[in-house]
Design an enzyme around this catalytic site. Structure first.
Site, PDB file in Angstrom:
ATOM      1  N   HIS A   1      61.332 -16.019  39.298  1.00 26.27           N
ATOM      2  CA  HIS A   1      61.306 -15.922  40.763  1.00 26.27           C
ATOM      3  C   HIS A   1      59.942 -15.426  41.245  1.00 26.27           C
ATOM      4  O   HIS A   1      59.329 -16.010  42.145  1.00 26.27           O
ATOM      5  CB  HIS A   1      62.427 -14.962  41.204  1.00 26.27           C
ATOM      6  N   GLU A   2      59.460 -14.349  40.623  1.00 21.30           N
ATOM      7  CA  GLU A   2      58.176 -13.773  41.032  1.00 21.30           C
ATOM      8  C   GLU A   2      57.002 -14.663  40.627  1.00 21.30           C
ATOM      9  O   GLU A   2      56.008 -14.766  41.362  1.00 21.30           O
ATOM     10  CB  GLU A   2      58.015 -12.375  40.430  1.00 21.30           C
TER      11      GLU A   2
ATOM     12  N   ASP B   1      61.906 -12.002  50.961  1.00 25.12           N
ATOM     13  CA  ASP B   1      61.225 -13.280  51.130  1.00 25.12           C
ATOM     14  C   ASP B   1      61.571 -13.908  52.475  1.00 25.12           C
ATOM     15  O   ASP B   1      60.733 -14.560  53.110  1.00 25.12           O
ATOM     16  CB  ASP B   1      61.614 -14.235  50.002  1.00 25.12           C
TER      17      ASP B   1
END
Length: 383
Positions: free
Chosen positions: A67-68, A166
């Site tokens: 994800h990062e 986000d």
């Protein structure tokens, strides 16, 4: 959030882990091994549950890292410098050195993480179905089902329009595109973040007080983190806007006192007045103008007194490869994400390899106070 130790680099991006990850890892692994897995499929030996819980927790953190990494890779494609990724108690953080150049880049960078989590959730859901269809081990099917659910939850939660999630950055991109003002867009996103955080705090405390559900305390903790982080993000945005157009040379302390690497620790600490005035010194080698590292008074003081006459500064310094550096013409706004508290995190300003100055948080605070006191028309123009 600082990394306690590093795992290495992926695609040229440093990967760090904060100690708090161990706590979350233990909670996930023990929760699966002692709760969900034996409840869903009893009568297995406890080492089997433990192994399945540990393996599932490892894959979850790999998903979190993916994800990062999506944020970081898309950011670099848009010319945004990325320092590193740090996994910690409540997830992960991609530390970017510069801002997105426009709302479209902001939208793509912010949306990349939830999109990857959504894809992973769908992939694990498909894998769960396939494993069930071929009659795979029940614990394996249960683990992939949990991974599918947690990745989908991660995608949805991170898409909530509240900074620093986000979704908050997606909201900022929209407000920026609509109004053309990045600072006001940031303020809108951080206001939404604080409001959402307080909702979680109140909801979590209510659940704990009225139902004695300890998960409510965790929900309140997440909410409090959002409140604090949203406030910090808003303050950082205002500071970056304030120092737009200011170069590092306008903030640094020029001509810092340097010490040679051959100097003994005893000689370094011999002058209490100098040690009190300066908490860190650039260290030079054979060329007195070219630094080879940074030594702090605190680090030198940790050397036992009997060893100080025989221990050189070069032996206790932080080498240049591990010291933050900047150029005199670099934008101060781009340097801000690299500044951290502590003398060991001073930034050396190098001009063609030669020491030109040093920057500390107090230098930046002085510049910010000066700029804040000026009328807006007197402030440096961006670019």
């Amino acid at each position: 959030m600082r990394a306690t130790f590093t795992l290495g680099r992926i695609a040229g991006i440093g990967i760090g882990v904060n100690w708090s990850v161990l706590l979350v890892f233990a909670l996930i692994a023990s929760g699966l091994a002692g709760g969900r897995l034996p409840e869903a499929h009893p009568d297995r030996a406890w080492p089997v549950y433990a192994l399945a819980g540990l393996a599932t927790a490892v894959v979850f953190f790999a998903s979190l890292l993916a994800h990062e990494l999506a944020h970081a890779i898309v950011a670099r494609r848009h010319g945004i410098a990325v320092d590193d990724i740090v996994l910690w108690l409540l997830g992960g953080a991609t530390r970017m050195r510069t801002e997105a150049p426009d709302p479209r880049a902001e939208l793509r960078v912010a949306g990349a993480g939830p999109l990857v989590s959504l894809v992973l959730g769908a992939a694990f859901a498909l894998l769960t179905w396939l494993l069930g269809a071929v009659g795979a081990a029940a614990l394996l099917v249960e683990a992939t089902a949990w991974l599918a659910a947690i990745n989908l939850v991660l995608a949805v939660f991170n898409s909530i329009p509240a900074a620093p999630l986000d979704g908050g950055r997606l909201l900022r991109a929209y407000l920026w595109w609509r109004g053309g003002d990045r600072l006001r867009a940031t303020e809108g996103a951080t206001t939404a973040g604080r409001a959402f955080g307080w909702v979680l705090v109140v909801a979590g405390l209510w659940q704990f007080l009225w139902t004695a559900w300890f998960g409510g305390l965790w929900l309140a903790l997440v909410g409090w983190f959002l409140v604090v982080a949203a406030g910090q993000e808003g303050r950082q945005a205002r500071v970056r806007e304030l120092v737009a157009g200011v170069a590092v040379r306008d903030t640094m302390t020029p001509g810092p006192v340097t010490v040679p690497d051959r100097l003994t620790v005893e000689d370094l600490l011999r002058d209490p007045a100098q040690a009190a005035r300066h908490t860190a010194f650039p260290v030079t080698g054979e060329d007195p103008e070219r630094p080879v590292g940074l030594v702090t008074v605190e680090g030198a003081s940790r050397v036992p007194e009997p060893e100080r006459p025989h221990t050189t500064v070069g032996a206790v310094m932080r080498p240049l490869s591990r010291t933050r550096v900047a150029r005199p013409d670099e934008a101060l706004a781009d340097l801000l994400p690299r500044l951290e508290p502590g003398a060991e995190h001073r930034v050396l300003v190098l001009d063609e390899g030669r020491i030109a100055g040093i920057v500390s948080p107090s230098d930046v605070n002085r510049t910010v106070r000066t700029l804040a006191a000026r009328p807006r028309a007197d402030r440096p123009a961006d670019g």
